[in-house]
Write a protein that holds these residues in place. Structure first.
Motif, short mmCIF file in Angstrom:
data_model
loop_
_atom_site.label_atom_id
_atom_site.label_comp_id
_atom_site.label_asym_id
_atom_site.label_seq_id
_atom_site.Cartn_x
_atom_site.Cartn_y
_atom_site.Cartn_z
N UNK A 1 -12.74 3.32 -8.64
CA UNK A 1 -11.54 3.61 -7.99
C UNK A 1 -11.01 2.40 -7.16
N UNK A 2 -11.78 1.88 -6.44
CA UNK A 2 -11.76 0.84 -5.52
C UNK A 2 -11.11 -0.36 -6.48
N UNK A 3 -11.63 -0.81 -7.63
CA UNK A 3 -11.38 -1.83 -8.31
C UNK A 3 -10.00 -1.49 -8.92
N UNK A 4 -9.65 -0.51 -9.44
CA UNK A 4 -8.34 0.05 -10.07
C UNK A 4 -7.16 -0.27 -8.98
N UNK A 5 -7.16 0.23 -7.98
CA UNK A 5 -6.36 0.36 -6.51
C UNK A 5 -6.27 -1.27 -6.11
N UNK A 6 -7.46 -2.03 -6.07
CA UNK A 6 -7.39 -3.35 -5.78
C UNK A 6 -6.50 -4.09 -6.69
N UNK A 7 -6.54 -3.73 -7.88
CA UNK A 7 -5.90 -4.52 -8.99
C UNK A 7 -4.35 -4.18 -8.97
N UNK A 32 -2.69 -5.88 -5.85
CA UNK A 32 -2.59 -7.31 -6.22
C UNK A 32 -1.49 -7.70 -6.90
N UNK A 33 -1.24 -6.78 -7.71
CA UNK A 33 0.25 -6.94 -8.69
C UNK A 33 1.38 -6.57 -7.88
N UNK A 34 1.19 -5.53 -6.86
CA UNK A 34 2.34 -5.24 -5.98
C UNK A 34 2.84 -6.18 -5.04
N UNK A 35 1.64 -6.68 -4.35
CA UNK A 35 1.71 -7.99 -3.54
C UNK A 35 2.48 -9.17 -4.23
N UNK A 36 1.96 -9.47 -5.25
CA UNK A 36 2.64 -10.52 -6.10
C UNK A 36 4.04 -10.31 -6.40
N UNK A 37 4.67 -9.00 -6.68
CA UNK A 37 5.92 -8.67 -6.78
C UNK A 37 6.86 -8.89 -5.51
N UNK A 38 6.14 -8.42 -4.36
CA UNK A 38 6.68 -8.49 -3.25
C UNK A 38 6.96 -10.12 -2.37
N UNK A 39 6.06 -10.95 -2.96
CA UNK A 39 6.13 -12.37 -2.62
C UNK A 39 7.63 -12.67 -2.36
N UNK A 40 8.06 -13.23 -1.26
CA UNK A 40 9.27 -13.65 -1.11
C UNK A 40 9.77 -14.89 -1.54
N UNK A 95 0.81 -1.28 -0.06
CA UNK A 95 -0.02 -0.03 0.10
C UNK A 95 0.92 1.29 0.23
N UNK A 96 2.01 1.33 0.71
CA UNK A 96 2.64 2.33 0.83
C UNK A 96 3.56 2.87 -0.53
N UNK A 97 3.55 1.41 -1.25
CA UNK A 97 4.46 1.66 -2.73
C UNK A 97 3.27 2.24 -3.76
N UNK A 98 2.32 1.67 -3.50
CA UNK A 98 1.10 1.87 -4.46
C UNK A 98 0.36 3.24 -4.27
N UNK A 99 0.12 3.78 -3.12
CA UNK A 99 -0.65 5.09 -2.91
C UNK A 99 0.10 6.27 -3.88
N UNK A 100 1.35 6.37 -3.96
CA UNK A 100 1.66 7.76 -4.70
C UNK A 100 1.30 7.63 -6.07
N UNK A 101 0.88 6.39 -6.61
CA UNK A 101 0.49 6.16 -8.07
C UNK A 101 -1.10 6.78 -8.57
N UNK A 102 -1.92 6.96 -7.18
CA UNK A 102 -3.44 7.30 -7.61
C UNK A 102 -3.51 8.74 -6.86
#
Length: 198
Positions: A180-186, A189-197, A138-145
């Motif tokens: 808006x909710x749908x765009x942010x959730x999508x 989800x992408x960012x979380x997938x990238x962060x998965x260790x 969320x902290x990484x995605x928020x600035x994009x919106x």
């Protein structure tokens, strides 16, 4: 983040170099809140949780040169959970050996007789990991919106408000709130997938 998150295997390999401050900073960002949050849930005070988190990272630093990641033997997060759990057990053992001032002995006795329902530590570890993963994403995605887009998402998805209420608060249509909710959730989800260790 500088290199848009390395694969976890490469991050673990980079930890072998104690001078690679960027790798250690990324490692602490990914796992520091996880370890700290987990031991806080186990009843440690802030200062004790911070000290224990440092002990865990010291153990990781000492093992970094010897640790070879092999997914067949389990996940890194599982290994880190084991290290954290062992450090916590030792901490609690040391604390039990220290005398504790209790005040009224009858009250203390009644409290110790009450059954304590402990949550499953492995489940608590996983929940804390998912919470920290969401926080980081969320902290990484928020600035994009745009702020209103983020607020529409947050108020409906996190705070649980209805779309109509949020639409009225933000001066948007109900449809715009859900878009808006749908765009942010999508994107989350992408960012979380990238962060998965793993």
């Amino acid at each position: 983040m500088g290199d848009v998150l390395l694969t976890r295997a490469s991050l673990l390999a980079r930890l072998e170099d104690p001078e690679d401050s960027a790798a250690w900073r990324q490692f602490v960002e990914l796992y520091g809140s996880l370890v700290y949050g987990f031991v806080r849930q186990r009843g440690l005070q802030d200062a004790d949780a911070a000290d224990l988190t440092q002990e865990v990272f010291l153990a990781v630093a000492q093992a970094a040169g010897r640790f070879k990641y092999d997914p067949k033997q389990g996940t890194f997060r599982g290994w880190l959970y084991g290290v954290t759990r062992n450090k916590l057990a030792r901490f609690l053992q040391r604390r039990r050996l220290q005398p504790i001032g209790s005040g009224d002995t009858n009250c203390q006795q009644r409290l110790t007789e009450q059954p304590v329902q402990e949550p499953d530590p492995a489940e608590a570890w996983e929940q804390e990991f998912q919470r920290q993963l969401f926080r980081l994403a969320a902290s990484q995605v928020e600035p994009n919106f745009a702020p209103k887009t983020w607020q529409a998402f947050w108020r409906t998805a996190v705070d649980g408000k209805s779309g109509a209420t949020v639409a009225q608060e933000l001066g948007l249509s109900v449809g715009a709130v859900y878009v808006a909710r749908s765009r942010v959730l999508a994107r989350l989800a992408e960012q979380i997938q990238q962060l998965q260790p793993e």
